[in-house]
Design a protein around this motif. Structure first.
Motif, PDB file in Angstrom:
ATOM      1  N   THR A 267       0.793  -1.164  -0.279  1.00  0.00           N
ATOM      2  CA  THR A 267      -0.041  -0.381  -0.172  1.00  0.00           C
ATOM      3  C   THR A 267       0.917   1.410   0.304  1.00  0.00           C
ATOM      4  O   THR A 267       0.665   1.587  -0.572  1.00  0.00           O
ATOM      5  N   THR A 268       1.945   1.293   0.594  1.00  0.00           N
ATOM      6  CA  THR A 268       2.979   2.287   0.634  1.00  0.00           C
ATOM      7  C   THR A 268       3.212   2.873  -0.546  1.00  0.00           C
ATOM      8  O   THR A 268       3.585   4.242  -0.904  1.00  0.00           O
TER       9      THR A 268
ATOM     10  N   ARG B 255       1.204   5.573  -3.367  1.00  0.00           N
ATOM     11  CA  ARG B 255       0.674   7.077  -3.840  1.00  0.00           C
ATOM     12  C   ARG B 255       2.364   7.371  -4.704  1.00  0.00           C
ATOM     13  O   ARG B 255       3.152   7.653  -4.103  1.00  0.00           O
TER      14      ARG B 255
ATOM     15  N   LEU C   2       0.268  10.195   7.179  1.00  0.00           N
ATOM     16  CA  LEU C   2       0.728   9.978   6.605  1.00  0.00           C
ATOM     17  C   LEU C   2       1.819   8.868   6.631  1.00  0.00           C
ATOM     18  O   LEU C   2       2.207   7.853   5.586  1.00  0.00           O
TER      19      LEU C   2
ATOM     20  N   ARG D  97       0.770   5.152   5.153  1.00  0.00           N
ATOM     21  CA  ARG D  97       0.664   4.971   3.961  1.00  0.00           C
ATOM     22  C   ARG D  97       1.279   5.007   3.088  1.00  0.00           C
ATOM     23  O   ARG D  97       1.289   5.009   2.238  1.00  0.00           O
ATOM     24  N   ALA D  98       1.872   6.637   2.969  1.00  0.00           N
ATOM     25  CA  ALA D  98       2.626   7.597   2.335  1.00  0.00           C
ATOM     26  C   ALA D  98       3.920   7.520   1.993  1.00  0.00           C
ATOM     27  O   ALA D  98       4.600   6.113   2.591  1.00  0.00           O
ATOM     28  N   PRO D  99       4.809   7.779   0.843  1.00  0.00           N
ATOM     29  CA  PRO D  99       5.948   7.147   0.687  1.00  0.00           C
ATOM     30  C   PRO D  99       7.093   7.134   1.203  1.00  0.00           C
ATOM     31  O   PRO D  99       6.286   8.338   2.222  1.00  0.00           O
TER      32      PRO D  99
END
Lengths: 321, 297
Positions: free
Chosen positions: A4-5, A8, B92, B94-96
C-alpha cells in the motif's frame, strides 16, 4: 514495506490545468531566463545585484538536489557539504597556488565526485532512511573539518579568493548563464535513459530491480550528479563572495535547499526553480518576520506533505496517461 | 584511564536514553523520527519552566525536587510526542517513505524555531545546578550527582526493557513491529499502541533533557540537533530497533567519544563519532545486536 505504501505517486496524474500548461510550455524557461537577464535593468544597485546573484546560485543548488531527491527519491540532508567541498577546493587551490578560479574547476569536479562516492557507496546499499541521516552526519563532518583544519583557515575561513570578473553586473550575467546551463543540463538528464531509471527507482525500487535496472549504480549516479552540481555552485559562491567560512555551510542551508525542492515540487524543474527563487528572495521581503521565518518553513514542510505532497508546481509525468 | 571510562559511561547513558526513543519508534513503524532530538530539547525547556514555577529551593532539597520535576516533565514531553505523532505522522502512515522523512524534518524545524520564538535565541541558565562533592573511585573523580543521574538512567532503561519483554503492552508493540495489519486483525488497536510508543520514547528523551539541563546548567533551542544525530549513531551501533542493543550502543558511543577526544582532541569529537557511524554502516549495518532483515515486497 507493504504494497500500500507504494501506491501513491510523487507526481500527479490529474489533467493539466491552464496554469500548469503554461508552466510546462517550452517558452516558460526562455521567459524565465529573459526575466533574469532583464532584472539588472530594473534595479542594478550593488545590493540588488548581490541578492540576485545569490538567488541564481541557490537555483543551481536546488537543481542539483532535485536530481537526488526529486528524480531518484533519495533524501539528502547534508547537501550543503558538496557546496562546501566545491567552494573550499577552489578557494584553497586558488589562494595557495595563485591559480585563476576557472582552472580549479576540473579539480572541483574530481573532488566532488570522490566525495559523492565516499558517502554514497556505503549507504546507498541500505534503506533510504539511513542515507538521510548519514548525509546529515556528513554535512557536520565537512563543516567541523573545515573549522578545525589549518589549510581551510579554521573558523575564519579563506579570504582573498580571486573574482572571476571585476564587475558585479558581468558576474551576475555569467552566473545566470552558468546556472541556466546547469538547470537545462539537469532537465535533459531527467529526460534521458538514466533519468527514466531514476524515476523508476523512486516509484518502486524492487520493481526497477526486477526489470533489470542496476539500482545501486543508478542511485550512485544520481548522487554523484547532485554532488557535482553542488560543487560547481560552490565555485560560483566562492567567486561571488571572495571569502568563505564554515558558518556558510550549516545544516540550515541544507534544509533551505531541501525546502525549495519540496515546496516547488520534487522532480519538476520549473517548480524547483520557482521554489528556489521564492525561498532565497523571501527573507529580503520579510525582514520583520525573521524570528518566525524558519518556524513557518517547518510548518509549511509538514503542511505541503500532508495536503499537497506533489509540491506547489508539480511535475507532470509524460509517460503515464 | 578510569576517568575516561567513567566520563564515557556517563555521557553514554544520556545517549542511550535518547537513542531508546529513536529505536523504539523505528522498530515499530520504521520511521526515523528526526524530531526526536528536539523532544529532548522540549523536555529540557519544560523542566526549566516547571522549576521556575516552583521557585527557589535550598541546596539540600535540590535532588528530591529534581526527581519530582523529572517525572512531571516526562509526562508532559510524552504528551508532546503523542501530539507530534497525531498531527504530523499518522496522516502519512500509508504515504511513501520520502514524504514521511520530509515531514519529520519539517517537524524538527518547527519545534526548534518555534521554541526559539517562544523562549528566545539566547541560552537559558538552569535554576538547579548539580555540582557538588566528588569522590574518588579507582582513580576516577565522580560526583554523587553523576551517580544519581546514571542510576536514574539505568532504572528507566531497565523499566522499559521489562515493559517491552514482560507485559501485554510490550507484546502488542512487538507484534506491530512484525506485522501491523495482522496485529490489527488479532484485535490490537494499532494506532493506540503507536501513540503509547511515542509517549514512552518522548518521555525518556524528556527525562534526558532535564538531566542534561541540570548537569550542564545551560539549555538552548538547538541543543537537540547534535544529540539527535548522536542518538541515531548509538542506535545504529547497537542495532536499531533492538532495545538492549541500543543501550549497549549508547554506552559504547560514549566510551568511543571519550577515548577519541583523548587521542584526537575535543574539536574532532563529533567528526570521530560520525566517522564511526559511517564505518558501522559500511561494515555491519545491522549493528552489534541487530538481526539481518530481508526486505519484504
Amino acid at each position: 514495506m507493504t504494497e500500500t505504501t507504494k501506491a501513491r505517486r510523487v507526481g500527479t496524474d490529474k489533467p493539466p490545468t491552464r496554469a500548469s500548461k503554461l508552466l510546462q510550455n517550452r517558452w516558460a524557461g526562455i521567459a524565465g531566463l529573459l526575466l533574469a537577464l532583464l532584472a539588472p535593468f530594473v534595479n542594478a544597485t550593488p545590493y540588488a545585484l548581490s541578492v540576485m546573484t545569490s538567488a541564481a546560485i541557490f537555483v543551481m543548488l536546488a537543481a542539483g538536489l532535485n536530481i537526488v531527491v526529486g528524480y531518484c527519491g533519495l533524501l539528502d540532508l547534508g547537501y550543503v557539504a558538496f557546496f562546501a567541498v566545491g567552494a573550499y577546493t577552489s578557494g584553497v587551490l586558488s589562494t595557495r597556488f595563485d591559480l585563476p578560479l576557472l582552472v580549479t574547476v576540473p579539480a572541483v569536479i574530481v573532488v566532488t565526485v570522490v566525495a559523492g562516492i565516499i558517502i554514497g557507496a556505503p549507504t546507498l546499499r541500505l534503506r533510504s532512511d539511513y542515507l538521510a541521516i548519514v548525509t546529515l552526519g556528513f554535512g557536520e563532518i565537512i563543516r567541523i573539518t573545515a573549522n578545525n583544519l589549518d589549510v581551510t583557515g579554521g573558523p575564519s575561513g579563506i579570504y582573498g579568493i580571486p573574482h572571476l570578473t571585476d564587475s558585479p553586473v558581468i558576474f551576475y550575467y555569467l552566473t545566470v548563464v552558468v546556472v541556466s546551463l546547469a538547470v537545462l543540463g539537469a532537465a535533459r538528464l531527467g529526460r534521458s535513459r538514466l533519468g527514466r531509471a531514476w524515476r523508476f527507482v523512486r516509484e518502486d525500487e524492487d520493481a526497477a530491480e526486477a526489470m533489470g535496472v542496476h539500482t545501486y549504480r543508478v542511485k550512485l549516479a544520481a548522487y554523484i550528479a547532485g554532488a557535482v552540481w553542488g560543487g560547481l555552485a560552490g565555485v560560483l559562491f566562492a567567486a561571488q563572495l571572495s571569502a568563505i567560512s564554515p558558518g556558510s555551510f550549516t545544516f540550515l542551508q541544507s534544509a533551505l535547499v531541501l525546502m525549495a525542492v519540496v515546496l516547488g515540487g520534487m522532480g519538476s524543474i520549473p517548480g524547483v526553480v520557482i521554489g528556489a527563487v521564492v525561498i532565497s528572495l523571501l527573507p529580503e521581503f520579510l525582514r520583520d518576520l525573521a524570528d518566525y521565518r524558519f518556524f513557518i518553513f517547518g510548518v509549511l514542510l509538514i503542511a505541503v506533505m500532508l495536503l499537497r505532497p506533489q509540491g506547489l508546481w508539480p511535475a507532470r509525468s509524460k509517460e503515464v496517461s | 584511564m578510569t576517568q575516561l571510562v567513567w566520563n564515557g559511561l556517563f555521557v553514554g547513558s544520556f545517549y542511550a536514553l535518547v537513542a531508546l526513543g529513536y529505536s523504539m519508534v523505528y522498530g515499530i513503524i520504521k520511521l526515523l523520527n528526526f524530531a526526536h532530538g528536539d523532544l529532548y530539547m522540549i523536555g529540557a525547556f519544560i523542566g526549566f519552566a516547571v522549576l521556575g514555577a516552583v521557585g527557589g529551593v535550598s541546596a539540600s532539597m535540590a535532588l528530591p525536587l529534581l526527581l519530582v520535576v523529572l517525572l512531571a516533565t516526562m509526562v508532559l514531553t510524552g504528551l508532546a510526542g503523542v501530539a507530534l505523532e497525531r498531527i504530523a505522522y499518522r496522516p502519512l502512515r500509508r504515504a511513501p517513505r520520502l514524504s514521511l522523512l520530509i515531514t519529520a524534518v519539517g517537524a524538527s524545524f518547527a519545534l526548534e524555531y518555534g521554541m526559539r520564538a517562544a523562549a528566545g535565541a539566547d541560552p537559558r541558565v538552569y535554576p538547579v545546578r548539580l555540582g557538588g562533592t566528588s569522590v574518588e573511585v579507582l582513580g576516577a573523580r565522580l560526583t554523587l550527582q553523576q551517580l544519581v543521574l546514571v542510576g536514574v538512567a539505568v532504572v528507566l532503561m531497565f523499566g522499559l526493557n521489562l515493559l517491552i519483554t514482560r507485559t501485554r503492552e510490550g507484546r502488542a508493540m512487538r507484534a506491530i513491529a512484525l506485522d501491523p495489519s495482522t496485529s490489527s486483525l488479532m484485535g490490537i488497536d494499532v494506532n493506540a499502541v503507536i501513540s503509547r510508543t511515542f509517549f514512552l520514547g518522548s518521555a525518556l528523551a524528556g527525562a534526558a533533557g532535564v538531566m542534561a539541563g541540570a548537569y550542564y546548567g545551560k539549555i538552548d533551542f538547538l541543543m537537540g540537533f547534535l544529540i539527535g544525530l548522536k542518538a541515531f549513531t548509538a542506535a545504529v551501533i547497537g542495532g536499531i530497533g533492538n532495545i538492549p542493543g541500543t543501550m549497549l550502543g549508547g554506552l559504547l558511543l560514549g566510551l568511543l567519544e571519550s577515548f577519541g577526544t583523548y587521542w584526537l582532541g575535543g574539536e574532532w569529537r563529533d567528526v570521530f563519532a560520525f566517522g564511526v557511524l559511517i564505518l558501522f554502516l559500511t561494515v555491519r549495518p545491522t549493528g552489534l545486536l541487530g538481526e539481518r532483515v530481508t526486505e519484504r515486497v
